[in-house]
Design an enzyme around this catalytic site. Structure first.
Site: not given
Length: 300
Positions: A56, A89, A180, A243
């Site tokens: 990430d 994130h 998404n 996520s």
């Protein structure tokens, strides 16, 4: 030959910073922890002995809810530097999986699992597939039991497929966010690869979120709306997206692996998870493309 020009990045998601919460406050649970009775599972295991590689934007390994569960990771964006998260994130994903059960701040699904932070995306959330592939290969060769990737690209690549197959051949479970872009959009890569476990999102009412992509590659749904977790600077935020649902499923897998004290192949894990699912409330979406095998209802 054009691999290094191929881009990937964070899937579009919603973030709401939460003010007034501190890691020195009494411990609080997110709705998903309570709704799925995760504390009941902790009587059997909290994820001891399991290492989860989070590929990430890095992780804030100084966050009070994360630091005790951080292992040495790798930075493929800023070579030679620690994989510090300045985006938020990656820390959020890590907190959902393994924020510490220390009676303070928040707690993750598997609060005694360890996180291997791998920074493959930059501070703005973008990156290239080559760094993601390097991250997968490094995690597979450096002790990961689970790899989780809450990122995506519209196209795949042969090296990424080989990297995932390498992890898969070593019985490393690879969890990926489905995407998404909504039900009219296909599952994103790397979730689209058959060797990964593709996770979509539900809300607090157990309904399929409108943002979750659809496709026959989808395997399970998990909580992914208004998920509270860590962000850099000893802070917290609510985020919504696949996520967020993806690390919930990875955290559950850490509990399962810890309890059975063995590695599972992808097929074995999926078969086990199929025994712990329920259908969506809306019959319209009770197909493989929209709910996968169903909503994960963790049990051991």
């Amino acid at each position: 030959m054009f691999f290094n020009r191929r881009k990937c990045g964070l899937l579009p998601y919603i973030r709401e910073d939460i003010h007034g919460l501190s890691p020195n406050d009494g411990q609080f649970y997110g709705w998903e922890i309570n709704k799925f009775n995760i504390p009941d599972l902790w009587r059997k295991t909290k994820g001891e002995g399991i290492k989860v590689a989070v590929i990430d934007t890095g992780c804030d390994f100084n966050h009070h809810d994360l630091k005790d569960n951080m292992l040495q990771g790798k930075n493929f964006v800023e070579i030679g530097k620690p994989p510090m998260d300045r985006n938020g994130h990656g820390s959020h994903v890590a907190g959902t999986i393994a924020a510490t059960d220390n009676n303070l701040g928040m707690v993750g699904v598997a609060p005694k699992a360890k996180i291997i932070p791998i920074k493959a995306l930059g501070d703005r959330g973008g990156g290239n597939l080559l760094n993601v592939c390097r991250g997968i290969e490094w995690a597979a060769d450096n002790g990961a039991d689970i790899i989780t990737m809450s990122l995506g690209a519209p196209i795949g690549d042969s090296r990424m497929e080989r990297a995932i197959q390498h992890a898969n051949s070593n019985n490393i479970l690879v969890f990926c966010a489905a995407g998404n872009s909504g039900e009219r959009s296909p599952i994103m890569y790397p979730a689209k690869y058959p060797e990964t476990i593709a996770i979509g999102a539900i809300d607090v009412n157990m309904n399929r979120t409108k943002f979750t992509c659809a496709g026959e590659e989808l395997e399970f749904l998990s909580p992914g709306q208004d998920i509270l977790s860590c962000v850099p600077g000893n802070k917290y935020a609510k985020m919504s997206g696949t996520s967020m649902s993806n690390p919930f499923a990875a955290g559950y897998a850490a509990l399962v692996l810890s309890y059975y004290k063995k590695r599972f192949s992808k097929k074995e894990c999926v078969d086990l998870f199929k025994q712990s699912v329920k259908d969506l409330p809306n019959p319209q979406y009770r197909t493989k493309a929209y709910q996968g095998y169903g909503i994960l209802v963790p049990k051991i």
